[in-house]
Write a protein that holds these residues in place. Structure first.
Motif, PDB file in Angstrom:
ATOM      1  N   ILE A 222       0.834  -1.200   0.000  1.00  0.00           N
ATOM      2  CA  ILE A 222       0.000   0.000   0.000  1.00  0.00           C
ATOM      3  C   ILE A 222       0.875   1.259   0.000  1.00  0.00           C
ATOM      4  N   ASP A 223       0.347   2.347  -0.552  1.00  0.00           N
ATOM      5  CA  ASP A 223       1.072   3.625  -0.583  1.00  0.00           C
ATOM      6  C   ASP A 223       0.874   4.357   0.751  1.00  0.00           C
ATOM      7  N   PRO A 224       1.935   4.549   1.545  1.00  0.00           N
ATOM      8  CA  PRO A 224       1.801   5.264   2.824  1.00  0.00           C
ATOM      9  C   PRO A 224       1.238   6.672   2.670  1.00  0.00           C
ATOM     10  N   ALA A 225       1.538   7.343   1.546  1.00  0.00           N
ATOM     11  CA  ALA A 225       1.037   8.707   1.339  1.00  0.00           C
ATOM     12  C   ALA A 225      -0.489   8.717   1.261  1.00  0.00           C
ATOM     13  N   LEU A 226      -1.080   7.672   0.692  1.00  0.00           N
ATOM     14  CA  LEU A 226      -2.535   7.568   0.623  1.00  0.00           C
ATOM     15  C   LEU A 226      -3.119   7.162   1.972  1.00  0.00           C
ATOM     16  N   VAL A 227      -2.379   6.372   2.729  1.00  0.00           N
ATOM     17  CA  VAL A 227      -2.838   5.957   4.063  1.00  0.00           C
ATOM     18  C   VAL A 227      -2.993   7.162   4.981  1.00  0.00           C
ATOM     19  N   LEU A 228      -2.137   8.155   4.807  1.00  0.00           N
ATOM     20  CA  LEU A 228      -2.210   9.370   5.642  1.00  0.00           C
ATOM     21  C   LEU A 228      -3.505  10.150   5.402  1.00  0.00           C
ATOM     22  N   LYS A 229      -4.216   9.836   4.324  1.00  0.00           N
ATOM     23  CA  LYS A 229      -5.485  10.502   4.023  1.00  0.00           C
ATOM     24  C   LYS A 229      -6.682   9.775   4.634  1.00  0.00           C
ATOM     25  N   VAL A 230      -6.467   8.602   5.212  1.00  0.00           N
ATOM     26  CA  VAL A 230      -7.547   7.846   5.839  1.00  0.00           C
ATOM     27  C   VAL A 230      -7.965   8.558   7.129  1.00  0.00           C
ATOM     28  N   LYS A 231      -9.255   8.804   7.281  1.00  0.00           N
ATOM     29  CA  LYS A 231      -9.773   9.505   8.450  1.00  0.00           C
ATOM     30  C   LYS A 231     -10.688   8.580   9.261  1.00  0.00           C
ATOM     31  N   PRO A 232     -10.742   8.750  10.575  1.00  0.00           N
ATOM     32  CA  PRO A 232     -11.628   7.924  11.411  1.00  0.00           C
ATOM     33  C   PRO A 232     -13.097   8.122  11.024  1.00  0.00           C
ATOM     34  N   LEU A 233     -13.852   7.030  11.004  1.00  0.00           N
ATOM     35  CA  LEU A 233     -15.280   7.075  10.736  1.00  0.00           C
ATOM     36  C   LEU A 233     -16.039   6.863  12.038  1.00  0.00           C
ATOM     37  N   HIS A 234     -17.123   7.568  12.229  1.00  0.00           N
ATOM     38  CA  HIS A 234     -17.904   7.450  13.453  1.00  0.00           C
ATOM     39  C   HIS A 234     -19.337   7.042  13.138  1.00  0.00           C
TER      40      HIS A 234
END
Length: 288
Positions: A276-288
């Motif tokens: 996986i691309d770490p740069a794209l992982v940094l865009k993952v946000k918590p879902l509630h």
């Protein structure tokens, strides 16, 4: 004789009961499974992207017919490889059989070509003993990345492990001394030997080896459901295998161990064997 007032009251009561029944029916259905427009996903549908979803814990999730683990809090995850061109059918099924689905096709990307000259012959053509060592190192890494724990720290978002300048990106094709090599699957940060490396997300240390042949000091952290971080070329570790760590905790130090041209941090993310691309992982946000 029928009282007209009673007739009107009866009709109004009947309409009210029907309305209440419809509202109740809708409420129960929406609690069992959200509509397709309400499928909750965060992350980018791109080659190298990691997606994190949220549903009810009792629902089942499949991706092209393969079961995806759902945590006790309803979190699930999956990712796409560097050159993934396949379309995926994400299906969420409730306990009563209701289902919603969504088609996901990762966006195609173009990658940088990096040319590096002056690499030593001993590095380009390692001796048989070194090759055997590298194979053993690779076996350890692959074994660690097969682990599918019930942790769900992947759903809480990620932070950069270091504040250094990015010098290498995911997917780039590196050419050493004119010889094309495998694509780079990490995010490289410039740094000085000894600079602190922080955990990008909470988890458990799966592996720490100070002297792997290619990657030198190598650490793998489990974030749950097959999602793991790998740090390469480290000069030191401040944690050991089996330790539980928190996001932002200093776990290691930047180095130039292994086959590195200078001190830097190579951070990688995997979903099992999918890189996986770490740069794209940094865009993952918590879902509630």
């Amino acid at each position: 004789m029928v009282n007209p007032t009673n007739n009107i009251f009866a009709k109004k009561l009947n309409k009210t009961l029907i309305s209440l029944a419809l509202i109740t029916s809708f409420s129960v259905s929406s609690q069992v499974l959200p509509t397709q427009e309400q499928i909750a996903l965060t992350g980018e549908v791109k080659q190298g992207g990691l997606l994190v979803g949220k549903t009810l814990a009792e629902n089942t999730v499949t991706l092209n017919g393969k079961a995806i683990t759902v945590s006790k809090s309803g979190d699930y995850t999956f990712g796409f490889s560097r050159d993934d061109k396949e379309s995926y059918q994400l299906v969420i099924t409730s306990v009563n059989g209701d289902r919603v689905e969504k088609t996901l096709t990762p966006e195609k990307r173009s990658y940088n070509i990096q040319r590096i000259e002056g690499i030593k012959t001993s590095i380009m053509q390692p001796n048989p003993k070194s090759v055997a060592r590298a194979r053993q190192d690779s076996k350890q890494v692959k074994t660690a990345r097969k682990i599918a724990s019930s942790l769900n720290y992947f759903a809480q978002g990620f932070i950069p492990p270091i504040e250094g300048t990015i010098t290498g990106v995911y997917g780039s094709q590196r050419v050493y001394n004119g010889v094309p090599k495998n694509p780079h699957f990490g995010l490289d940060y410039a740094g000085n030997t000894g600079d602190p490396v922080k955990a990008p997300a909470s988890g458990t240390v799966l592996l720490w080896v100070p002297d792997m042949f290619y990657s030198g000091g190598t650490m793998i952290i489990d974030h749950g459901h097959g999602v793991s971080s790998t740090f390469l070329h480290l000069s030191n570790s401040y944690v050991k295998q089996g330790d539980t760590i928190k996001q932002g905790q200093v776990v290691a130090a930047v180095g130039k161990s292994g086959r590195a041209t200078g001190p830097h941090l190579d951070w990688r993310i995997n979903w099992f064997n999918v890189k996986i691309d770490p740069a794209l992982v940094l865009k993952v946000k918590p879902l509630h």
